[in-house]
Scaffold this motif. Structure first.
Motif, PDB file in Angstrom:
ATOM      1  N   SER A  35     -32.724 -82.854  18.224  1.00  0.00           N
ATOM      2  CA  SER A  35     -32.195 -82.440  16.827  1.00  0.00           C
ATOM      3  C   SER A  35     -32.013 -81.089  16.625  1.00  0.00           C
ATOM      4  CB  SER A  35     -33.336 -83.259  15.808  1.00  0.00           C
ATOM      5  OG  SER A  35     -33.520 -84.587  16.028  1.00  0.00           O
ATOM      6  N   SER A  36     -33.031 -80.021  16.891  1.00  0.00           N
ATOM      7  CA  SER A  36     -32.538 -78.937  16.842  1.00  0.00           C
ATOM      8  C   SER A  36     -31.582 -78.187  17.639  1.00  0.00           C
ATOM      9  CB  SER A  36     -34.013 -77.879  17.201  1.00  0.00           C
ATOM     10  OG  SER A  36     -35.228 -78.381  16.392  1.00  0.00           O
ATOM     11  N   LEU A  37     -31.297 -78.829  18.663  1.00  0.00           N
ATOM     12  CA  LEU A  37     -29.987 -78.302  19.414  1.00  0.00           C
ATOM     13  C   LEU A  37     -28.830 -78.898  18.877  1.00  0.00           C
ATOM     14  CD1 LEU A  37     -31.532 -78.877  23.133  1.00  0.00           C
ATOM     15  CD2 LEU A  37     -30.902 -76.608  22.123  1.00  0.00           C
ATOM     16  N   PHE A  38     -29.043 -80.089  18.385  1.00  0.00           N
ATOM     17  CA  PHE A  38     -27.788 -80.736  17.908  1.00  0.00           C
ATOM     18  C   PHE A  38     -28.048 -81.378  16.508  1.00  0.00           C
ATOM     19  CE2 PHE A  38     -27.686 -80.986  22.362  1.00  0.00           C
ATOM     20  CZ  PHE A  38     -26.479 -80.114  22.753  1.00  0.00           C
ATOM     21  N   PRO A  39     -28.047 -80.411  15.454  1.00  0.00           N
ATOM     22  CA  PRO A  39     -28.324 -80.976  14.001  1.00  0.00           C
ATOM     23  C   PRO A  39     -27.552 -82.359  13.657  1.00  0.00           C
ATOM     24  CG  PRO A  39     -28.049 -78.631  14.208  1.00  0.00           C
ATOM     25  CD  PRO A  39     -27.682 -78.935  15.100  1.00  0.00           C
ATOM     26  N   ASP A  40     -26.219 -82.249  13.900  1.00  0.00           N
ATOM     27  CA  ASP A  40     -25.707 -83.384  13.600  1.00  0.00           C
ATOM     28  C   ASP A  40     -25.914 -84.843  14.229  1.00  0.00           C
ATOM     29  OD1 ASP A  40     -24.029 -81.807  11.875  1.00  0.00           O
ATOM     30  OD2 ASP A  40     -22.432 -81.531  13.305  1.00  0.00           O
ATOM     31  N   LEU A  41     -26.644 -84.647  15.394  1.00  0.00           N
ATOM     32  CA  LEU A  41     -27.131 -85.880  16.118  1.00  0.00           C
ATOM     33  C   LEU A  41     -28.114 -86.281  15.279  1.00  0.00           C
ATOM     34  CD1 LEU A  41     -26.904 -87.486  18.558  1.00  0.00           C
ATOM     35  CD2 LEU A  41     -28.313 -85.931  19.739  1.00  0.00           C
ATOM     36  N   LYS A  42     -29.009 -85.708  14.533  1.00  0.00           N
ATOM     37  CA  LYS A  42     -30.413 -86.108  14.106  1.00  0.00           C
ATOM     38  C   LYS A  42     -30.141 -87.238  13.328  1.00  0.00           C
ATOM     39  CE  LYS A  42     -34.268 -84.154  11.203  1.00  0.00           C
ATOM     40  NZ  LYS A  42     -34.768 -83.231  10.698  1.00  0.00           N
ATOM     41  N   LYS A  43     -29.171 -87.142  12.188  1.00  0.00           N
ATOM     42  CA  LYS A  43     -29.028 -88.431  11.310  1.00  0.00           C
ATOM     43  C   LYS A  43     -28.451 -89.505  11.971  1.00  0.00           C
ATOM     44  CE  LYS A  43     -24.591 -86.798   9.720  1.00  0.00           C
ATOM     45  NZ  LYS A  43     -23.995 -85.906   8.590  1.00  0.00           N
ATOM     46  N   GLN A  44     -28.067 -89.419  13.200  1.00  0.00           N
ATOM     47  CA  GLN A  44     -27.720 -90.702  14.025  1.00  0.00           C
ATOM     48  C   GLN A  44     -29.027 -91.370  14.506  1.00  0.00           C
ATOM     49  OE1 GLN A  44     -24.462 -91.274  13.722  1.00  0.00           O
ATOM     50  NE2 GLN A  44     -23.957 -89.588  12.754  1.00  0.00           N
ATOM     51  N   ILE A  45     -29.970 -90.461  14.848  1.00  0.00           N
ATOM     52  CA  ILE A  45     -31.128 -91.296  15.379  1.00  0.00           C
ATOM     53  C   ILE A  45     -32.240 -91.389  14.232  1.00  0.00           C
ATOM     54  CG2 ILE A  45     -32.837 -90.822  17.109  1.00  0.00           C
ATOM     55  CD1 ILE A  45     -30.890 -88.930  18.465  1.00  0.00           C
ATOM     56  N   LEU A  46     -32.285 -90.689  13.327  1.00  0.00           N
ATOM     57  CA  LEU A  46     -33.465 -90.721  12.528  1.00  0.00           C
ATOM     58  C   LEU A  46     -32.711 -90.894  10.998  1.00  0.00           C
ATOM     59  CD1 LEU A  46     -35.659 -87.740  13.634  1.00  0.00           C
ATOM     60  CD2 LEU A  46     -35.888 -90.175  14.382  1.00  0.00           C
ATOM     61  N   ASP A  47     -33.538 -91.800  10.274  1.00  0.00           N
ATOM     62  CA  ASP A  47     -33.177 -92.006   8.737  1.00  0.00           C
ATOM     63  C   ASP A  47     -33.616 -90.919   7.917  1.00  0.00           C
ATOM     64  OD1 ASP A  47     -35.952 -92.341   8.359  1.00  0.00           O
ATOM     65  OD2 ASP A  47     -35.568 -94.623   8.415  1.00  0.00           O
ATOM     66  N   ASP A  48     -33.635 -90.982   6.744  1.00  0.00           N
ATOM     67  CA  ASP A  48     -33.999 -90.023   5.843  1.00  0.00           C
ATOM     68  C   ASP A  48     -35.439 -89.671   5.710  1.00  0.00           C
ATOM     69  OD1 ASP A  48     -31.230 -89.858   5.050  1.00  0.00           O
ATOM     70  OD2 ASP A  48     -31.192 -91.158   3.256  1.00  0.00           O
ATOM     71  N   ALA A  49     -36.208 -90.836   5.841  1.00  0.00           N
ATOM     72  CA  ALA A  49     -37.550 -90.843   6.232  1.00  0.00           C
ATOM     73  C   ALA A  49     -37.917 -90.379   7.558  1.00  0.00           C
ATOM     74  CB  ALA A  49     -38.110 -92.075   5.788  1.00  0.00           C
ATOM     75  N   GLY A  50     -37.263 -90.030   8.370  1.00  0.00           N
ATOM     76  CA  GLY A  50     -37.558 -89.188   9.781  1.00  0.00           C
ATOM     77  C   GLY A  50     -37.908 -90.381  10.551  1.00  0.00           C
ATOM     78  N   GLU A  51     -37.867 -91.649  10.318  1.00  0.00           N
ATOM     79  CA  GLU A  51     -37.990 -92.727  11.353  1.00  0.00           C
ATOM     80  C   GLU A  51     -36.806 -93.051  12.120  1.00  0.00           C
ATOM     81  OE1 GLU A  51     -41.026 -93.898  11.370  1.00  0.00           O
ATOM     82  OE2 GLU A  51     -41.730 -92.646   9.573  1.00  0.00           O
ATOM     83  N   ILE A  52     -37.187 -93.592  13.248  1.00  0.00           N
ATOM     84  CA  ILE A  52     -36.024 -93.896  14.087  1.00  0.00           C
ATOM     85  C   ILE A  52     -34.986 -95.236  13.576  1.00  0.00           C
ATOM     86  CG2 ILE A  52     -35.455 -95.164  16.389  1.00  0.00           C
ATOM     87  CD1 ILE A  52     -37.922 -93.416  17.595  1.00  0.00           C
ATOM     88  N   ARG A  53     -33.811 -95.034  13.439  1.00  0.00           N
ATOM     89  CA  ARG A  53     -33.144 -96.093  12.888  1.00  0.00           C
ATOM     90  C   ARG A  53     -33.180 -97.304  13.429  1.00  0.00           C
ATOM     91  NH1 ARG A  53     -29.695 -94.281   9.081  1.00  0.00           N
ATOM     92  NH2 ARG A  53     -29.181 -92.126   8.894  1.00  0.00           N
ATOM     93  N   GLN A  54     -32.865 -98.550  12.710  1.00  0.00           N
ATOM     94  CA  GLN A  54     -33.224 -99.794  12.881  1.00  0.00           C
ATOM     95  C   GLN A  54     -32.485-100.095  13.987  1.00  0.00           C
ATOM     96  OE1 GLN A  54     -32.085-102.398   9.727  1.00  0.00           O
ATOM     97  NE2 GLN A  54     -32.757-104.319  10.935  1.00  0.00           N
TER      98      GLN A  54
END
Lengths: 93, 145
Positions: A35-54
């Motif tokens: 996520s640090s390397l590719f910030p835009d990727l983070k929200k594709q993997i984690l939800d707003d609570a920081g959990e892995i998306r469903q």
């Protein structure tokens, strides 16, 4: 370093790179490093609570981390981590 | 986006849809993306892992998906999308297809009836809506090598 395989639908967030190597001791650190390397990727993997998306699964080798120790699952320097989008569908009811 | 494939690949998907009828079939399409479209080079069947009614739903096991991505990496090609059949329904995406769709992929849909496939379409998710892709069948595809 652990290797993360990026699924093709998410490669637009990694400058089209298919694999990324990260230094991490567990899955959570691996995802944070990615996520640090590719910030835009983070929200594709984690939800707003920081959990892995469903609709996203994380695999270590051939094992779903859910049957291991989830995000605390340790990773070794030669680990292969895969991000897997859920693929499903069907006809209308 | 244009999708180019040869008749052999088309036949493989059609055969799968007919064999699976009245259940939904599913699988992967591989190839290369080029500026003027996507060139398919391989299609691979995947088991329908849906635990419910397979006449109306399909699901691909995450491990099968993972192996498909690995296969693409090992062979210098790209996993470009997914195909599945709609038994006794038109080849248009359903609300269930839309809910589960991910951007980038080409979603090929085969309208299957007993012993035949009436229509094949391809769709890509753009801005939360499906946009149809033009399918072109070519006898020989030489642009991959």
């Amino acid at each position: 370093m652990a290797k993360i395989i990026i699924p093709t639908p998410l490669r637009k967030f990694t400058n089209n790179l298919a694999t990324i190597e990260v230094e991490a001791i567990n899955i959570r650190e691996s995802i944070n490093a990615l996520s640090s390397l590719f910030p835009d990727l983070k929200k594709q993997i984690l939800d707003d609570a920081g959990e892995i998306r469903q609709f996203v699964r994380i695999y270590l080798g051939d094992e779903d981390i859910k049957v291991l120790n989830n995000e605390k699952t340790p990773v070794t320097h030669d680990a292969v981590i895969s991000i897997v989008p859920a693929i499903a569908g069907g006809i209308s009811d | 986006m244009k999708l180019v494939l040869n008749k052999d690949l088309m036949d493989k998907m059609v055969d799968h849809a007919i064999e699976s009828y009245p259940m939904e079939c599913c699988g992967f399409v591989f190839g290369k993306e080029q500026p003027d479209g996507r060139i398919l080079s391989e299609v691979h069947r995947a088991p329908n892992n849906q635990s419910g009614d397979q006449r109306r739903r399909f699901e691909i096991d995450p491990l099968d998906y993972l192996k498909a991505e690995r296969y693409a990496l090992e062979n210098g090609i790209t996993l470009l999308g997914i195909y599945h059949s709609h038994p006794d329904h038109p080849a248009v995406p359903s609300i269930h297809d839309l809910k589960q769709a991910v951007p980038f992929f080409s979603y090929l849909i085969l309208a299957a009836k007993k012993g035949q496939v009436d229509n094949i379409t391809s769709w890509q998710l753009l801005e939360n809506e499906f946009e149809e892709e033009k399918i072109t069948i070519e006898n020989r595809i030489e642009t991959l090598n």
